[in-house]
Design an enzyme around this catalytic site. Structure first.
Site, mmCIF file in Angstrom:
data_model
loop_
_atom_site.group_PDB
_atom_site.id
_atom_site.type_symbol
_atom_site.label_atom_id
_atom_site.label_comp_id
_atom_site.label_asym_id
_atom_site.label_seq_id
_atom_site.Cartn_x
_atom_site.Cartn_y
_atom_site.Cartn_z
ATOM 1 C CB SER A 175 -0.904 -0.685 1.110
ATOM 2 O OG SER A 175 -1.797 1.356 1.164
ATOM 3 C CG ASP A 336 -6.027 0.324 -0.234
ATOM 4 O OD1 ASP A 336 -4.846 1.524 -0.254
ATOM 5 O OD2 ASP A 336 -5.804 -0.424 0.572
ATOM 6 N NE ARG A 337 -4.119 3.308 2.913
ATOM 7 C CZ ARG A 337 -4.540 3.272 4.762
ATOM 8 N NH1 ARG A 337 -4.381 4.322 5.320
ATOM 9 N NH2 ARG A 337 -4.239 1.906 5.311
ATOM 10 C CD GLU A 434 -8.635 2.164 7.549
ATOM 11 O OE1 GLU A 434 -8.292 0.714 7.900
ATOM 12 O OE2 GLU A 434 -8.596 1.758 6.158
ATOM 13 C CE LYS A 448 -6.879 0.809 3.337
ATOM 14 N NZ LYS A 448 -7.268 -0.460 4.254
#
Length: 622
Positions: A175, A336-337, A434, A448
């Protein structure tokens, strides 16, 4: 994951000439040199042995990877506690063994493998190579493998697991971690990251079969096996089509004059965010040229985490000013963020926190549901979720609007599993988040997803522009309506696990044995919840409602002044994180007073509970 090496007979000729004097370590060294076929990592261990670096050998070979909040994650390099060819093969062999035991139709239903663009030349280690070895282990055992032919966003793997009816999937990614790291993220058949007991059972299975099987090293199987399928086109097309289920104003998107800049932080996001904007009817966002293509060195940023704010968004903000784009969207390296920045009237940029974005997403997803739901739709069937260290703003919105709000333990693996459970019981889940800029809009992906979040925020900004509002102005409206929720999150670095343990044990025995603090400086504490031990002073039976998580440290303090503060260790990095939030009732609109109170409380928290100078903690530097 056990002691040095692993069970199994060791050849009597155990490198006698280069013995370390420690039989257990000798065994581990022998195993590594016997099993590892990667010349670079094999040489790393041989070099340490020849140079008598026994402590480092022990550090590398005498402990194993364990599942944290994001699966297995560590630095790339040689050793059983690092991410490398051998440990990925071992992990996949364990997963094969567990899945074979759990599913009679495992081989027919298949397994999904995806990867990002990380790599390390010194270890001849890359995400794609690790993904090929993951696939090889399974293909050699006659398992159908859906192996993506190119890098994909992390959300594509859980999405593909569900779409293809696979029993599980793995994404090779670390990530937004530093460039030295990589990871192995496992998804179950429900499309959510694995939780207990699966993680513990997989670890046991890994320990039972640590020696590579015949065929496990054959990475060419991906190119030659008839059991390998490439799901890329099918999954990408299907994902983009499903994305339109949360597109509500396509006609506005087509016509908007609003311009957007997107940075993919040297990761996988560029192509997929471009496609997502197209699916919503937008012109493509303007890419940051220096950051749009994959680069495992992340060469234009100090760290590849968009959560760090303006300092790492420098290139995208300058490009946006040049192009007169008012909104910047930044996906982290595995997409994913999502980080978002908006230019204000005074020309300055506001980089939204994860909690502020959640307030906007929560308002948006509920107001769109309300506007588009059928007449007989019941708001009491609607849910939103957040992790327990995240803002309570969704709780405030839920109380006023009548839908349900639930909290989970930190980590999207808990959210994904709970959302699947709610959906299976006929509930409707609109949004989950989150605070570390992880958002789930809709339920196509039970994790996410920065790609969908990027295009949803673009549509929201477009809609608000039509009402002469900016994202920042709407955020104030939301706080005015539901109550200000002012939060601050940061961290200290600590590379010494015994120090971390000592800090938390002191809090558990603050005013005597098993006696938590009653105050922090001048601030009185109403309740304490300790997820590590399962204690919660607010419950009649003193037991936490959330599951116990003994593998990590996490204590939450509820203060008399309305502040909630949590101290916890990171599941993926050597950090002690703190989260603090002032939750005000609607009508308490003096933000500056709330911010000042929160800042003073954080200072007290750091001084009395973390004691950075005494404990040798390194302050976060941005």
């Amino acid at each position: 994951m056990g002691d040095c090496g692993a069970p199994g007979d060791v050849n009597s000729n155990v490198l006698v000439a280069r013995s370390t004097g420690d039989a257990q370590l000798d065994k581990a060294v022998w195993q590594w040199l016997s099993w590892d076929k990667n010349q670079k990592t094999k040489e790393q261990i041989e070099s340490l042995l020849q140079n008598g670096k026994h402590k480092e050998l022990r550090d590398r070979l005498c402990c194993r990877l364990t599942f944290g909040t994001a699966g297995l994650r560590s630095a790339m390099g040689a050793g059983f506690c690092y991410i490398n060819d051998l440990t990925v093969i071992q992990s996949t062999q364990g997963i094969y063994k567990y899945l074979e035991r759990s599913f009679s139709d495992f081989k027919q239903r298949g397994f999904v493998v995806g990867y990002d663009t990380r790599g390390q030349v010194t270890s001849n280690c890359s995400s794609k190579k690790l993904a090929k070895l993951t696939a090889a282990v399974l293909l050699a055992k006659d398992v159908l493998v859906y192996f993506f032919s190119t890098y994909v966003p992390t959300p594509f793997v859980p999405y593909a697991v569900q779409q293809l009816g696979a029993v599980a999937g793995v994404m090779i990614t670390a990530s937004h971690n530093r460039k030295e790291d990589n990871g192995y993220k496992v998804y179950w058949e429900n499309g959510a990251q694995i939780t207990s007991p699966h993680d513990k059972e997989i670890i046991k299975c890994i320990e039972e079969c640590v020696e590579p099987w015949n065929g496990s090293w054959n990475e060419n199987l991906v190119d030659t096996s008839p059991l390998r399928q490439d799901p890329l086109k099918k999954i990408c097309d299907s994902y983009m089509e499903d994305l339109t289920k949360i597109c509500y104003h396509r006609e506005l998107n087509v016509q908007t004059s609003l311009k957007f800049v997107h940075t993919s932080f040297h990761g996988v996001g560029h192509n997929y965010v471009q496609l997502a904007f197209k699916a919503f009817g937008f012109q493509p966002p303007i890419p940051v040229p220096e950051q749009k293509d994959p680069d495992p060195d992340f060469s234009t940023v100090k760290c590849p985490n968009p959560e760090e704010g303006e300092s790492v968004l420098e290139l995208s903000l300058r490009l946006a000013e040049k192009e007169n784009a008012k909104v910047v969207v930044a996906t982290d390296p595995d997409a994913d963020r999502l980080a978002v920045a908006e230019q204000q009237e005074n020309g300055c940029w506001k980089v939204f926190t994860g909690n502020e974005l959640a307030a906007l997403f929560g308002w948006w997803m509920f107001s769109r549901w309300k506007e588009n739901c059928s007449e007989d739709a019941d708001v009491r069937n609607v849910y939103m979720l957040a992790t327990t260290v995240s803002s309570k703003i969704l709780r405030a919105i839920a109380l006023k609007e009548g839908f349900h709000f639930e909290e989970t333990l930190p980590g999207f693996k808990w959210i994904g599993s709970r959302v699947k459970n709610l959906l299976d019981n006929g509930k409707e889940v609109l949004f989950a988040f989150e605070e570390s800029i992880g958002f789930m809009c809709g339920t196509s992906v039970l994790d996410k997803d920065g790609v969908s979040a990027a295009v949803v925020i673009a549509e929201m900004a477009t809609y608000l522009q039509g009402h002469n509002l900016t994202l920042a102005q709407k955020l104030v409206d939301i706080y005015e309506m539901y109550g200000y929720h002012i939060s601050k999150t940061s961290y200290f670095l600590c590379y010494d696990p015994p120090t971390i343990k000592r800090i938390f044990e002191k809090l558990r025995n603050f005013d005597g044995p098993q006696c938590y603090p009653k105050s922090c400086g001048i601030y009185n504490i109403l309740h304490v919840r300790d997820i590590t031990t399962g204690y919660d002073s607010s419950q009649l039976n003193k037991k936490s409602v959330l599951p116990v998580s003994r593998s990590s440290q996490m204590i939450t303090f509820s203060f008399q002044n309305g502040c909630v503060a949590t101290l916890r260790t990171s599941g993926t990095e050597p950090k002690i994180k703190y989260y603090a939030e002032m939750c005000a009732l609607p009508g308490q609109s003096d933000r500056s007073v709330l911010e000042e109170e929160l800042q003073k409380l954080i200072e007290a928290l750091i001084e009395h509970f973390l004691e950075p100078d005494r404990n040798g903690l390194t302050w976060r530097s941005v």
